[in-house]
Write an enzyme that holds these catalytic residues in place. Structure first.
Site, PDB file in Angstrom:
ATOM      1  N   LEU A 148      56.381  46.322  80.467  1.00  0.00           N
ATOM      2  CA  LEU A 148      56.207  46.658  81.875  1.00  0.00           C
ATOM      3  C   LEU A 148      55.273  47.863  81.935  1.00  0.00           C
ATOM      4  O   LEU A 148      55.338  48.744  81.068  1.00  0.00           O
ATOM      5  CB  LEU A 148      57.548  47.009  82.536  1.00  0.00           C
ATOM      6  CG  LEU A 148      58.595  45.893  82.629  1.00  0.00           C
ATOM      7  CD1 LEU A 148      59.891  46.437  83.229  1.00  0.00           C
ATOM      8  CD2 LEU A 148      58.081  44.727  83.471  1.00  0.00           C
ATOM      9  N   ASP A 149      54.415  47.910  82.947  1.00  0.00           N
ATOM     10  CA  ASP A 149      53.549  49.071  83.123  1.00  0.00           C
ATOM     11  C   ASP A 149      54.393  50.332  83.223  1.00  0.00           C
ATOM     12  O   ASP A 149      55.556  50.299  83.632  1.00  0.00           O
ATOM     13  CB  ASP A 149      52.712  48.935  84.392  1.00  0.00           C
ATOM     14  CG  ASP A 149      51.724  47.777  84.329  1.00  0.00           C
ATOM     15  OD1 ASP A 149      51.393  47.344  83.215  1.00  0.00           O
ATOM     16  OD2 ASP A 149      51.303  47.315  85.404  1.00  0.00           O
ATOM     17  N   LYS A 150      53.782  51.446  82.878  1.00  0.00           N
ATOM     18  CA  LYS A 150      54.482  52.732  82.932  1.00  0.00           C
ATOM     19  C   LYS A 150      55.199  52.931  84.260  1.00  0.00           C
ATOM     20  O   LYS A 150      56.364  53.338  84.307  1.00  0.00           O
ATOM     21  CB  LYS A 150      53.482  53.868  82.700  1.00  0.00           C
ATOM     22  CG  LYS A 150      54.072  55.263  82.887  1.00  0.00           C
ATOM     23  CD  LYS A 150      53.007  56.344  82.755  1.00  0.00           C
ATOM     24  CE  LYS A 150      53.595  57.723  83.031  1.00  0.00           C
ATOM     25  NZ  LYS A 150      52.565  58.786  82.944  1.00  0.00           N
ATOM     26  N   ARG A 263      49.871  42.779  90.178  1.00  0.00           N
ATOM     27  CA  ARG A 263      49.091  43.775  90.919  1.00  0.00           C
ATOM     28  C   ARG A 263      47.708  43.238  91.275  1.00  0.00           C
ATOM     29  O   ARG A 263      47.240  43.377  92.416  1.00  0.00           O
ATOM     30  CB  ARG A 263      48.988  45.050  90.094  1.00  0.00           C
ATOM     31  CG  ARG A 263      50.339  45.711  89.820  1.00  0.00           C
ATOM     32  CD  ARG A 263      50.256  46.773  88.732  1.00  0.00           C
ATOM     33  NE  ARG A 263      49.366  47.854  89.113  1.00  0.00           N
ATOM     34  CZ  ARG A 263      48.980  48.815  88.278  1.00  0.00           C
ATOM     35  NH1 ARG A 263      49.378  48.808  87.012  1.00  0.00           N
ATOM     36  NH2 ARG A 263      48.174  49.773  88.709  1.00  0.00           N
TER      37      ARG A 263
END
Length: 341
Positions: A148-150, A263
């Site tokens: 998962l992205d930060k 996104r």
């Protein structure tokens, strides 16, 4: 049949070749050990003298196996990891000797890398799991099979041994097309997609020369990778008579797992995520259309409003389909309530 999940607990293993045994010893061992070690890893162990054939050292990976042969292999202790364990709090949803499932908070980087060599989820898992890590590829570290992205929160699973790692990696590579893997996200976006339910099928690749940023690309582009996102509008905020809305809560389910997929796809259809600094730059003034209370909260919202709320997978040892949910974190819950008002 040998249990691949228990090999790491035995420093030496003795195997007997069956009536149908044939082929190179490195390939035979890879199949017999159920995928616990890669063929390259076994080749290296053979060359290092860790394998014997019928009581004699065997240092040639191409040596042929015959029915009735006895093969002994010394399984080395997993090496210490390069990343060091750090006492970082974890929200553990489930844990056993094969897997650990956690709810990752926003702001936590998953894997050490440039600019983030410490303070990552991997560092936290090494500290938390300790000796229960039997090693991934001969190193005591957790097996990361998805990321998962930060600044994305939500459910993640990591493997504690090679066999679990390979099993989970195969499931994620399949993206749930033929198996039980399921991933679902909640996102708060500007506006709303034209349809209340739909599919975005748009290849993704690098955005110019940027190493991390992604963009929708033409199918014949050199770096274009197939990407599909299914979405459904769950709630609309400040809806207008023409059926448009200022913002919406949507659920996204992935059929592929590309970097920044949700996104980029949502921005591609004109509804980027609130708080997304990379892909919603042109929507900064949109905040002025919101009521005052929501305007203040949205203006200071520090991240993309994206949360991986659901993860389902087949347990690598038992075959049981397990499903986990992580509650919407406080910051996103507050954002949603402000938009409702």
């Amino acid at each position: 049949m040998n249990d691949p999940f228990n090999q790491g607990e035995q420093p030496r293993k003795v195997l007997s070749a069956g009536e149908d045994a044939e082929g190179r010893i490195d390939a035979w061992l890879a199949a017999e050990l159920g995928g616990e070690f890669s063929r390259n890893r076994l080749k290296a162990l053979i060359e290092q003298g860790a394998v014997s054939l019928n009581g004699k050292p065997c240092t040639e990976p191409k040596k042929k196996v015959a029915p009735g042969d006895t093969i002994e292999i010394d399984l080395p202790e997993p090496e210490d990891p390069e990343p060091k364990g750090e006492d970082i709090p974890l929200d553990v949803l489930y844990e056993d000797k094969d897997v650990i499932v956690i709810a990752k908070p926003a702001g936590l980087v998953v894997h050490p890398g440039v600019g983030n060599w410490t303070g990552t989820l991997v560092n936290a898992l090494i500290f938390h799991c300790g000796d229960s890590l039997s090693g991934i590829g001969g190193v005591k570290r957790p097996g990361i099979v998805h990321r998962l992205d930060k600044d994305t929160s939500g459910v993640m699973v990591a493997a504690k041994n090679d066999a679990a790692h390979r099993h989970l990696a195969d499931q994620f590579a399949d993206h749930g097309r033929t198996g039980p893997l399921e991933r679902a996200y909640m996102a708060v976006v500007w506006g709303r997609p034209n349809g209340l339910k739909g599919t975005i099928d748009a290849p993704l690749g690098r955005a110019g020369g940027d190493r991390t940023k992604r963009a929708v690309k033409k199918e014949d582009s050199d770096d274009a990778r197939h990407a599909i996102t299914h979405y459904e509008v769950m709630e609309r905020f400040h809806e207008k008579p023409d059926a448009t809305s200022l913002a919406a809560l949507i659920e996204c389910r992935l059929e592929t797992g590309r970097t920044h997929q949700i996104r980029v796809h949502m921005a591609h259809v004109g509804t980027p995520l609130i708080g997304d600094k990379e892909y919603a730059g042109g929507f900064k003034t949109k905040v002025n259309t919101l009521p005052e209370e929501a305007r203040a909260l949205v203006s200071r919202f520090p991240r993309q409003a994206l949360h991986a709320f659901l993860l389902a997978f087949e347990h690598p040892r038992t075959g049981e389909v397990m499903e986990f949910e992580a509650p919407v974190p406080d910051d996103m819950a507050e954002l949603i309530e402000a938009l409702r008002a």
